[in-house]
Scaffold this motif. Structure first.
Motif, PDB file in Angstrom:
ATOM      1  N   VAL A 204      -3.075  10.271   4.473  1.00 62.31           N
ATOM      2  CA  VAL A 204      -2.734   9.476   5.653  1.00 62.31           C
ATOM      3  C   VAL A 204      -2.888   8.013   5.253  1.00 62.31           C
ATOM      4  O   VAL A 204      -3.901   7.636   4.663  1.00 62.31           O
ATOM      5  CB  VAL A 204      -3.632   9.823   6.863  1.00 62.31           C
ATOM      6  N   PHE A 205      -1.872   7.240   5.538  1.00 58.68           N
ATOM      7  CA  PHE A 205      -1.908   5.807   5.239  1.00 58.68           C
ATOM      8  C   PHE A 205      -2.161   5.043   6.540  1.00 58.68           C
ATOM      9  O   PHE A 205      -1.747   5.492   7.610  1.00 58.68           O
ATOM     10  CB  PHE A 205      -0.584   5.353   4.623  1.00 58.68           C
TER      11      PHE A 205
ATOM     12  N   ARG B  89      -4.036  -5.531   4.771  1.00 59.27           N
ATOM     13  CA  ARG B  89      -4.267  -4.479   3.784  1.00 59.27           C
ATOM     14  C   ARG B  89      -3.595  -3.173   4.217  1.00 59.27           C
ATOM     15  O   ARG B  89      -3.268  -2.988   5.388  1.00 59.27           O
ATOM     16  CB  ARG B  89      -5.777  -4.220   3.646  1.00 59.27           C
ATOM     17  N   VAL B  90      -3.445  -2.294   3.252  1.00 57.52           N
ATOM     18  CA  VAL B  90      -2.975  -0.939   3.534  1.00 57.52           C
ATOM     19  C   VAL B  90      -3.916   0.016   2.803  1.00 57.52           C
ATOM     20  O   VAL B  90      -4.243  -0.202   1.633  1.00 57.52           O
ATOM     21  CB  VAL B  90      -1.516  -0.726   3.065  1.00 57.52           C
ATOM     22  N   ALA B  91      -4.358   1.043   3.505  1.00 62.42           N
ATOM     23  CA  ALA B  91      -5.291   2.001   2.909  1.00 62.42           C
ATOM     24  C   ALA B  91      -4.683   3.385   2.865  1.00 62.42           C
ATOM     25  O   ALA B  91      -3.765   3.710   3.623  1.00 62.42           O
ATOM     26  CB  ALA B  91      -6.591   2.038   3.712  1.00 62.42           C
ATOM     27  N   ARG B  92      -5.231   4.174   1.966  1.00 60.05           N
ATOM     28  CA  ARG B  92      -4.829   5.576   1.862  1.00 60.05           C
ATOM     29  C   ARG B  92      -6.068   6.444   2.062  1.00 60.05           C
ATOM     30  O   ARG B  92      -7.116   6.173   1.473  1.00 60.05           O
ATOM     31  CB  ARG B  92      -4.221   5.821   0.484  1.00 60.05           C
TER      32      ARG B  92
ATOM     33  N   TYR C 292       7.284   5.330  -1.324  1.00 63.88           N
ATOM     34  CA  TYR C 292       6.884   4.010  -0.831  1.00 63.88           C
ATOM     35  C   TYR C 292       6.207   4.085   0.533  1.00 63.88           C
ATOM     36  O   TYR C 292       6.584   4.889   1.382  1.00 63.88           O
ATOM     37  CB  TYR C 292       8.105   3.105  -0.640  1.00 63.88           C
ATOM     38  N   VAL C 293       5.237   3.192   0.695  1.00 63.00           N
ATOM     39  CA  VAL C 293       4.731   2.855   2.021  1.00 63.00           C
ATOM     40  C   VAL C 293       5.418   1.545   2.401  1.00 63.00           C
ATOM     41  O   VAL C 293       5.359   0.575   1.642  1.00 63.00           O
ATOM     42  CB  VAL C 293       3.206   2.629   1.991  1.00 63.00           C
ATOM     43  N   PHE C 294       6.112   1.520   3.521  1.00 62.26           N
ATOM     44  CA  PHE C 294       6.775   0.296   3.986  1.00 62.26           C
ATOM     45  C   PHE C 294       5.882  -0.393   5.007  1.00 62.26           C
ATOM     46  O   PHE C 294       5.431   0.250   5.965  1.00 62.26           O
ATOM     47  CB  PHE C 294       8.126   0.627   4.630  1.00 62.26           C
ATOM     48  N   ALA C 295       5.653  -1.671   4.802  1.00 64.10           N
ATOM     49  CA  ALA C 295       4.722  -2.377   5.690  1.00 64.10           C
ATOM     50  C   ALA C 295       5.251  -3.769   6.005  1.00 64.10           C
ATOM     51  O   ALA C 295       5.648  -4.521   5.114  1.00 64.10           O
ATOM     52  CB  ALA C 295       3.344  -2.452   5.031  1.00 64.10           C
TER      53      ALA C 295
ATOM     54  N   ASP D 260       3.733   1.266  -3.737  1.00 67.36           N
ATOM     55  CA  ASP D 260       3.842   2.539  -4.437  1.00 67.36           C
ATOM     56  C   ASP D 260       2.737   3.459  -3.911  1.00 67.36           C
ATOM     57  O   ASP D 260       1.552   3.194  -4.104  1.00 67.36           O
ATOM     58  CB  ASP D 260       3.692   2.298  -5.946  1.00 67.36           C
ATOM     59  N   ALA D 261       3.134   4.537  -3.246  1.00 69.54           N
ATOM     60  CA  ALA D 261       2.173   5.366  -2.522  1.00 69.54           C
ATOM     61  C   ALA D 261       1.250   6.147  -3.445  1.00 69.54           C
ATOM     62  O   ALA D 261       0.124   6.472  -3.077  1.00 69.54           O
ATOM     63  CB  ALA D 261       2.915   6.334  -1.607  1.00 69.54           C
ATOM     64  N   GLU D 262       1.717   6.471  -4.645  1.00 67.52           N
ATOM     65  CA  GLU D 262       0.901   7.251  -5.566  1.00 67.52           C
ATOM     66  C   GLU D 262      -0.097   6.342  -6.287  1.00 67.52           C
ATOM     67  O   GLU D 262      -1.285   6.617  -6.321  1.00 67.52           O
ATOM     68  CB  GLU D 262       1.820   7.970  -6.565  1.00 67.52           C
ATOM     69  N   LYS D 263       0.421   5.247  -6.837  1.00 66.56           N
ATOM     70  CA  LYS D 263      -0.478   4.335  -7.567  1.00 66.56           C
ATOM     71  C   LYS D 263      -1.258   3.423  -6.634  1.00 66.56           C
ATOM     72  O   LYS D 263      -2.229   2.814  -7.045  1.00 66.56           O
ATOM     73  CB  LYS D 263       0.354   3.448  -8.508  1.00 66.56           C
ATOM     74  N   MET D 264      -0.783   3.281  -5.427  1.00 64.94           N
ATOM     75  CA  MET D 264      -1.346   2.311  -4.475  1.00 64.94           C
ATOM     76  C   MET D 264      -1.398   0.916  -5.110  1.00 64.94           C
ATOM     77  O   MET D 264      -2.435   0.258  -5.190  1.00 64.94           O
ATOM     78  CB  MET D 264      -2.714   2.756  -3.971  1.00 64.94           C
TER      79      MET D 264
END
Ligand code: CUK
Ligand code: CUA
Length: 620
Positions: free
Chosen positions: A133-134, A142-145, A178-181, A210-214
């Motif tokens: 969950v992002f 910031r964006v967290a995973r 991708y996470v789009f923000a 990049d959702a995998e590498k963050m």
């Protein structure tokens, strides 16, 4: 004050609306408004809402914790709070923000507040896959995973050169690459004090992580500002609302235009531009930045009425829905027409508009039931409008059809609303959650700061039925309800878990076997106390250090029994952390006061839990 004025349940609000207010607002009351009524939860009358003792909920709900900076997990439909996941905040129970493991996630000197808005679960082929969950932090950009298997935050990205990360959604197809923000506020570039009053230097950017590498993948400069966003089911387009096409600084300036816009991002073209080297970087950041302002090949700007807010993709993949906020309408953008728009085959970007139904005052967000209906929150009207998508398209094309199915009063001023599985291909149309911003009189009063009111609505039948009021602290803007079959959570930690891998590596360097050794080692003024915990014992009952030492406590919980979590609290030091079964946790601090300080386990783990303690002795 109650909304119900008499025993027949006639609402003063509806009465007002049907007389003066609606007319004064310039448009009439839409048809299909049902009288106000609170439905009792009854078996045999819609879905079963009561989850009895020992029964499990059908859905996990991931709730933003708003200004608390956390994410909360609720069971749906019971609305029982199952856990809290600290993200951008300090958590005294788990030690998030204090332990070395959480500090590695948060980064050095990270602010321990956040303003979380949009929790979204990762996708594979447009379906939720139970992995992550992002969540965004508007307050500190910031964006967290969150890893769903352990329900802990495992990565945080601080997005450079922008401010106020707001709208956040995920690529759905082929998977969440991708996470789009959206960075909401325009700032001068560079923002080093030289250009604070130079309007020509101001802009904001759309961000892809990049959702995998963050790690940051790219940024796109836009005209206007950016509010909410969503992605399509082709893996090709993302779209964002802009409420400040005026590029104003004050409220007055921001509200001038009758139309603002939706900006559409062409992801393959952006990727190609970066491959071709057509990008810049800003300051110290190495992130590729492309220019998506008007005239760019990478974006298209579609005018929509006034100050749009929510942006929602219908689960059939056909439409982006932009919610009008200051216009009583929502705008449906036909995603299949976007190829032509980008190929310059349409005369007017508005040719992509498939419908623009008028729903009521203050449309903010739209949800879907997978049966062709949409549910739009009306902030000013304090209602949810249920409407039929294809009927709205027919009406837009001139047919005389009523697309409104029902309007339901909610309490009060709803922001987001969400359907179960409704932000994926698997929308199942069972429950609708309405996140009301004001609760006013709905709960026992608790001082001036009121709870919000998350209202559960049964949408399984023709008619929406309000079945539960759920108080919530510090504004959950958004939630997502995911069927429990999608999640596989761990019951005890894997000793090889990445979350504490660095601590394990440190122990190895120190020649320590974390699973057996109970030892204090010293290197100059750095002291490390390694121990195990097995209910009701700490491996060390005495740790001796000198005043001024930098002390690291490392504890490995060797219990293998589900639910036997221990904790470590050092009295009068502000130190506390969680150590769940098979977990290693560590904390570093300075021993700055001589004397004896007890440490104890703060998780009730055993009949002799009170006895699970030891002495931390600081020599002068
Ligand atoms: S936003 Cu709060 S009601 Cu941050 Cu999704 Cu619309
Ligand atoms: Cu261990 Cu309480």
């Amino acid at each position: 004050m109650s909304d119900i004025d008499n025993e027949h349940g006639v609402s003063r609000r509806n009465f007002l609306k049907s007389t003066g207010l609606a007319g004064a607002a310039g448009f009439g009351l839409a048809s299909g408004v049902l009288p106000y009524k609170v439905w009792a939860a009854q078996d045999g009358d819609g879905l079963k809402v009561h989850v009895g003792p020992g029964e499990l909920d059908e859905y996990y709900g991931f709730w933003s914790g708003g200004q608390s900076g956390e994410v909360r997990v609720l069971g749906v439909p019971s609305m029982r709070e199952l856990t809290r996941i600290p993200v951008f905040n300090y958590c005294g129970a788990t030690g998030h923000g204090l332990t070395n493991e959480s500090k590695r996630v948060l980064g050095d000197n990270a602010p321990l507040n956040g303003d979380t808005h949009h929790p979204h679960m990762s996708f594979t082929d447009g379906k939720h896959d139970g992995r992550y969950v992002f969540i965004n932090d508007k307050a500190n950009t910031r964006v967290a995973r969150i890893r769903c298997d352990i329900m802990k935050t495992d990565k945080i990205v601080e997005v450079p050169n922008v401010q106020a990360m707001h709208g956040m959604r995920l690529q759905k197809v082929p998977e969440t690459k991708y996470v789009f923000a959206n960075a909401e506020f325009r700032i001068p570039h560079p923002n080093d004090g030289r250009f604070s009053d130079d309007d020509s230097k101001y802009y904001t950017m759309f961000n892809a992580i990049d959702a995998e590498k963050m790690e940051m993948a790219f940024q796109v400069i836009v005209d206007g500002n950016l509010d909410n966003t969503d992605a399509d089911y082709k893996g090709k387009y993302a779209a964002s609302t802009c409420y400040n096409s005026e590029e104003g600084y004050t409220l007055q300036e921001t509200m001038k235009n009758e139309r603002d816009w939706v900006v559409v991002f062409n992801i393959p073209r952006i990727e190609q531009a970066i491959k071709d080297g057509n990008y810049e970087t800003l300051g110290d950041a190495k992130v590729p930045v492309v220019d998506g302002r008007k005239g760019s090949k990478l974006t298209r700007y579609i005018p929509v009425p006034k100050s749009p807010h929510g942006l929602n993709t219908s689960p059939d993949g056909k439409y982006f829905v932009a919610n009008g906020k200051l216009s009583p309408t929502v705008t449906l953008i036909d995603i299949d027409k976007l190829d032509d728009l980008f190929a310059d085959k349409l005369k007017d970007p508005r040719d992509t508009v498939a419908a623009e139904p008028e729903l009521g005052l203050g449309p903010l967000h739209t949800a879907f039931d997978g049966r062709g209906n949409a549910y739009t929150t009306l902030f000013i009207d304090s209602q949810v409008a249920k409407w039929n998508i294809e009927d709205a398209v027919r009406a837009y094309n001139g047919e005389d059809v009523d697309y409104i199915r029902q309007k339901l009063d909610v309490h009060y001023q709803p922001g987001h609303n969400h359907t179960t599985m409704g932000e994926s291909r698997e929308a199942d149309g069972k429950w609708l959650m309405v996140l009301s911003k004001f609760s006013k009189d709905r709960f026992l009063p608790c001082g001036p700061l009121h709870a919000e009111n998350d209202q559960l609505v049964d949408i399984s039948g023709e008619e929406m039925k309000l079945v539960h009021d759920g108080p919530a602290f510090a504004e959950p803007h958004d939630c997502e309800m995911i069927h429990r079959s999608k999640l596989k959570t761990r019951k005890i930690w894997d000793r090889k878990d990445d979350y504490f891998a660095e601590t394990v590596a440190m122990a190895k360097k120190d020649g320590i076997d974390l699973e057996k050794d109970n030892k204090v080692i010293r290197d100059g003024n750095k002291v490390k106390a390694y121990m195990t915990s097995v209910a009701p014992n700490f491996g060390l009952t005495e740790i001796r250090v000198k005043k001024g030492d930098e002390v690291t406590i490392v504890i490995t919980n060797m219990d293998k029994i589900e639910d036997v979590s221990h904790g470590f609290t050092l009295v009068n030091h502000g130190i506390a952390m969680e150590i769940s079964p098979q977990q290693t946790s560590s904390v570093t601090f300075t021993a700055d006061k001589p004397g004896v300080f007890w440490y104890y386990c703060q998780w009730f783990c055993h009949a002799l839990h009170m006895e699970m303690r030891g002495r931390f002795i600081v020599e002068a």
